[in-house]
Design a protein around this motif. Structure first.
Motif, mmCIF file in Angstrom:
data_model
loop_
_atom_site.group_PDB
_atom_site.id
_atom_site.type_symbol
_atom_site.label_atom_id
_atom_site.label_comp_id
_atom_site.label_asym_id
_atom_site.label_seq_id
_atom_site.Cartn_x
_atom_site.Cartn_y
_atom_site.Cartn_z
ATOM 1 N N ASP A 80 35.870 -37.355 25.151
ATOM 2 C CA ASP A 80 36.701 -36.454 24.951
ATOM 3 C C ASP A 80 35.832 -35.930 23.584
ATOM 4 O OD1 ASP A 80 39.231 -35.676 24.696
ATOM 5 O OD2 ASP A 80 39.860 -36.772 23.205
ATOM 6 N N PHE A 88 36.144 -30.250 24.848
ATOM 7 C CA PHE A 88 36.130 -31.599 24.887
ATOM 8 C C PHE A 88 35.441 -32.552 26.016
ATOM 9 C CE2 PHE A 88 40.458 -29.905 22.716
ATOM 10 C CZ PHE A 88 40.086 -30.713 22.132
ATOM 11 N N GLU A 132 35.988 -43.152 25.898
ATOM 12 C CA GLU A 132 37.869 -42.845 26.253
ATOM 13 C C GLU A 132 37.604 -42.243 27.477
ATOM 14 O OE1 GLU A 132 40.014 -40.866 23.130
ATOM 15 O OE2 GLU A 132 38.612 -41.772 21.366
ATOM 16 N N GLU A 133 37.575 -41.689 28.050
ATOM 17 C CA GLU A 133 37.657 -40.821 29.784
ATOM 18 C C GLU A 133 36.638 -41.707 30.806
ATOM 19 O OE1 GLU A 133 38.722 -35.951 28.843
ATOM 20 O OE2 GLU A 133 37.110 -36.728 27.281
#
Length: 97
Positions: free
Chosen positions: A51, A25, A76-77
């Motif tokens: 991700d 990930f 997303e991160e």
């Protein structure tokens, strides 16, 4: 490779994936290339924390202005990243929080 052309057809912005995301990930690497008449004006390499997802057309949004192209990279991160590639080859890069 996702590509965007300026409204007047003069400039082209290409989004390139560099390799595959780190397994399982991890981050993905990419490059933005701004060209005029098929000649490179500038490029910007970046890392995308999404991700484990790849660099593709769903991670960028482009807005063309009179003097530059503005790219918003989303993962997303990570906070969104704003990159301005000016037609005179200068750059502005900042995280949007």
């Amino acid at each position: 490779m996702p590509r965007s052309v300026s409204p007047d057809g003069t400039y082209t912005l290409t989004l390139q994936a560099i390799g595959e995301p780190d397994w399982p990930f991890g981050s993905a690497r990419g490059r933005l290339v701004l060209e005029k008449d098929k000649k490179k004006i500038s490029q910007e390499d970046f890392e995308l924390k999404n991700d484990g997802g790849p660099v593709n057309s769903s991670c960028w949004k482009i807005t063309w202005y009179e003097e530059y192209a503005e790219i918003i990279l989303s993962g997303e991160e990570q906070p969104d990243k704003q990159i301005r590639l000016f037609f005179d080859s200068t750059k502005e890069i900042m995280d949007m929080e």
